[in-house]
Structure formats: C-alpha cells, structure tokens
Design an enzyme around this catalytic site. Sequence first.
Site, PDB file in Angstrom:
ATOM      1  N   GLN A  67       0.846  -1.203   0.000  1.00 59.89           N
ATOM      2  CA  GLN A  67       0.000   0.000   0.000  1.00 59.89           C
ATOM      3  C   GLN A  67       0.877   1.247   0.000  1.00 59.89           C
ATOM      4  O   GLN A  67       1.905   1.289   0.687  1.00 59.89           O
ATOM      5  CB  GLN A  67      -0.890   0.013   1.241  1.00 59.89           C
ATOM      6  N   CYS A  97      -6.201   7.195   5.792  1.00 59.05           N
ATOM      7  CA  CYS A  97      -5.445   7.458   7.024  1.00 59.05           C
ATOM      8  C   CYS A  97      -5.904   8.772   7.668  1.00 59.05           C
ATOM      9  O   CYS A  97      -5.954   9.810   6.995  1.00 59.05           O
ATOM     10  CB  CYS A  97      -3.953   7.517   6.701  1.00 59.05           C
ATOM     11  N   HIS A 165     -14.030   2.218   4.904  1.00 54.55           N
ATOM     12  CA  HIS A 165     -14.167   2.246   6.366  1.00 54.55           C
ATOM     13  C   HIS A 165     -15.119   3.397   6.683  1.00 54.55           C
ATOM     14  O   HIS A 165     -14.747   4.572   6.524  1.00 54.55           O
ATOM     15  CB  HIS A 165     -12.787   2.460   6.997  1.00 54.55           C
TER      16      HIS A 165
HETATM   17  C1  LIG Z   1      -2.520   1.566  14.760  1.00 52.02           C
HETATM   18  C2  LIG Z   1      -3.199   1.599  13.433  1.00 52.02           C
HETATM   19  C3  LIG Z   1      -2.432   1.647  12.269  1.00 52.02           C
HETATM   20  C4  LIG Z   1      -3.048   1.677  11.007  1.00 52.02           C
HETATM   21  N1  LIG Z   1      -2.283   1.698   9.868  1.00 52.02           N
HETATM   22  C5  LIG Z   1      -2.891   1.701   8.643  1.00 52.02           C
HETATM   23  C6  LIG Z   1      -2.141   1.671   7.422  1.00 52.02           C
HETATM   24  O1  LIG Z   1      -0.906   1.639   7.391  1.00 52.02           O
HETATM   25  N2  LIG Z   1      -2.834   1.683   6.259  1.00 52.02           N
HETATM   26  C7  LIG Z   1      -4.210   1.710   6.224  1.00 52.02           C
HETATM   27  O2  LIG Z   1      -4.800   1.696   5.147  1.00 52.02           O
HETATM   28  N3  LIG Z   1      -4.929   1.721   7.349  1.00 52.02           N
HETATM   29  C8  LIG Z   1      -4.304   1.705   8.544  1.00 52.02           C
HETATM   30  N4  LIG Z   1      -5.067   1.673   9.668  1.00 52.02           N
HETATM   31  C9  LIG Z   1      -6.536   1.542   9.543  1.00 52.02           C
HETATM   32  C10 LIG Z   1      -6.938   0.069   9.505  1.00 52.02           C
HETATM   33  O3  LIG Z   1      -6.425  -0.579   8.351  1.00 52.02           O
HETATM   34  C11 LIG Z   1      -8.464  -0.094   9.504  1.00 52.02           C
HETATM   35  O4  LIG Z   1      -8.980   0.601   8.401  1.00 52.02           O
HETATM   36  C12 LIG Z   1      -9.100   0.461  10.771  1.00 52.02           C
HETATM   37  O5  LIG Z   1      -8.403   0.008  11.921  1.00 52.02           O
HETATM   38  C13 LIG Z   1     -10.570   0.055  10.880  1.00 52.02           C
HETATM   39  O6  LIG Z   1     -10.707  -1.342  10.818  1.00 52.02           O
HETATM   40  P1  LIG Z   1     -10.854  -2.242  12.151  1.00 52.02           P
HETATM   41  O7  LIG Z   1     -11.959  -1.642  12.965  1.00 52.02           O
HETATM   42  O8  LIG Z   1     -11.176  -3.618  11.643  1.00 52.02           O
HETATM   43  O9  LIG Z   1      -9.547  -2.173  12.881  1.00 52.02           O
HETATM   44  C14 LIG Z   1      -4.466   1.661  10.926  1.00 52.02           C
HETATM   45  C15 LIG Z   1      -5.226   1.612  12.099  1.00 52.02           C
HETATM   46  C16 LIG Z   1      -4.624   1.578  13.341  1.00 52.02           C
HETATM   47  C17 LIG Z   1      -5.476   1.513  14.575  1.00 52.02           C
END
Ligand SMILES: Cc1cc2nc3c(=O)[nH]c(=O)nc-3n(C[C@H](O)[C@H](O)[C@H](O)COP(=O)(O)O)c2cc1C
EC number: 1.3.1.-
Length: 314
Positions: A67, A97, A165
């Site tokens: 990514q 992000c 998301h």
């Molecule tokens: C600590 C942290 C780091 C993340 N890093 C990325 C990333 O590098 N790229 C990305 O697209 N989303 C990143 N996200 C977002 C997650 O991929 C995801 O979209 C978000 O946590 C919601 O999904 P979930 O509720 O299943 O965790 C990050 C989220 C967190 C909490």
Amino acid sequence: MPKTLPIHFAPLQGYTEVFYRNAHAACFGGIDTYYTPFVRLEKGGFRHRDVRGIDPGNNQVAHLIPQLIAPSFEKAEKILSLFIEKGYKEVDINMGCPFPMLAKRHNGSGILPYPEEVQTLLSLITEYPQISFSIKMRLGWEDPEECLKLAPIINELPLRQVVMHPRLGKQQYKGEVDLKAFEAFQNACKHPLIYNGDINSVEDIHRIQEQFPGLAGIMIGRGLLANPALALEYRQNRALEFDEMREKLQSMHKCVYNQYAEQLEGGDEQLLNKMKTFWEYLMPQADRKLLKAIHKSTSLNKYNQAILAFFNQR
Ligand SMILES: Cc1cc2nc3c(=O)[nH]c(=O)nc-3n(C[C@H](O)[C@H](O)[C@H](O)COP(=O)(O)O)c2cc1C
C-alpha cells in the site's frame, strides 16, 4: 447459508509488519489477502523498514498487496516504482489514514474533500494499466457527502476493488461506524466493495454480510489483532477449542519472537518493546493479571516468565 466472503487483513502500521504477517499466515491463516502498512516518502526517500517490509524475499504470505500513501501523482509514482521494481502487480492506494500530521498535507483521508486532487492522484491508475489497483478510503474528512462527490471519479477508473471504512477522518477511530452512509456509498459505487470497520466476531461478519448482500469481501484490522483466529473461525464455521487456540497462539508468538530476535540489533530492550506491541490488542478478554504481567514486564527475562505463565494457564 450465505456464501463465505474473502477476508482481507487490514494494514496496521506498527502491528501487521512482515514478521507478524508471516507468523499469522503460518499459524492461523484464513486470510485471502494481506496488505503492507502504507509506504510513504520521508524527505524524498524511503524508510528502511518499509523497504524491508515489502521485499518479496522477506514475505512468506501467499497473497500480499503493498500500500502507498501520497498527496500527489509524483510522490505516488515514486513509491509505485519501488513496488514495480519489487515485482508487485497489485497495489493499494491509501485514502483513509486519519493521522492529522499526514492528513493536513492531504495524505490519506485528508485528500477526500478535494475532488480535483483526488482525480490527479488517481490518474496514476490509468497511467499504469499493467498494475491492478485498489483504493482504501473513508467516508470523507468531515462530511460523508465527500465520498459521494468522489464516486463519479472513482467509478471511471479501472479499479479491482474499493475498501470503505465508514468513519470520517476527523473522527479518527472514535464514535460508531456510519452504516447508513456506507449504504449510500455502496449504491453510488460500481466497483466491487469491501466493508471495513469494527468487526470483532464471526457474528459481526454475518451481520454485515446480511445487511449488505452485495459485498465483495470483508476487511478486518483490530478484530484480528485481538483474535488472530477470527478469519479461520469464520471460514470453518466453528470456534477454536481453548487448547487449539493456545497451541496456535503459542507457535505464532514463538515465530514472531524468533524473527525479531534474529533481526533486531538494539538488544533486549528493543525486542521487549517490539514483543509488547504483539500483545497490545491481543485477547482483551484473557486473564487480566496474566496480561498485566506481560504489559508491565521491565526486562526480557520478566517478559518470558510472564509469557510462560500465560501459556501455562488452565
Ligand atoms: C494503529 C493503526 C495503524 C493503522 N495503519 C494503517 C495503514 O498503514 N494503512 C491503512 O490503510 N490503514 C491503517 N489503519 C486503519 C486500519 O487498516 C483499519 O482501516 C481500521 O483500523 C478500521 O478497521 P478495524 O476496525 O477492523 O480495525 C491503521 C489503524 C490503526 C489503529
């Protein structure tokens, strides 16, 4: 029975790094696609750990998509060139992000209020027809209308999929996911759509699948960090027994530990800190005392004792 949807392991900077992904795939699996945390340019160059993290020689998962995050065509193209050089044919573009430091420079969800900038950034996709692109996005930075305004631009592009998301960038991770706004976007988006956000159980997957029957897949982040067996349990339609879970988790832990112990050169403290992040989201329902001993361990020795106690529990 509804069909089993592909499960995508969301990228999580600092958590789903290469050693974690390798260990997860080897010990639990159930995942169709893993993603690298975003690669970005820092002072015009790449961070070493990003380059290491995407190197095919280090990666053992069957299906990995790198990514990138960038505010402009030129920067995105530079990162894309690295991915192409490493032999990748699929690439994901981050437009989700929410970190203010990045978003204020129109990276990630910070670009969503600016359709012209989005159009320029995403023109990369038509410039490189040999690459299959996906985008991962939020509803907007401050208004869920933003993604609807972007839908015509996105629909014009030859995308493999869109991951949504359904939160706003300004929310960070607070508040509820907005399923109404997700539905509105689903109606506007002509590409295969993947749902992402707050999935913590097999029941959550089924609920989302029922509510949005047209989905092409589900992406899970923190839910999988908390329960690495979640995708497997969904696929096999059964919860793992306590002993089976313990065995898999113990071998995953060992695999992550050994890989870091081999690679890190910063001594015990660096290894200890790295291993503590492994536990940050893991098994929040586990015995609090045992978890606390892990989180609070002040030396590698104490950490290893705490781990032993954790895995020896009955
Ligand atoms: C600590 C942290 C780091 C993340 N890093 C990325 C990333 O590098 N790229 C990305 O697209 N989303 C990143 N996200 C977002 C997650 O991929 C995801 O979209 C978000 O946590 C919601 O999904 P979930 O509720 O299943 O965790 C990050 C989220 C967190 C909490």
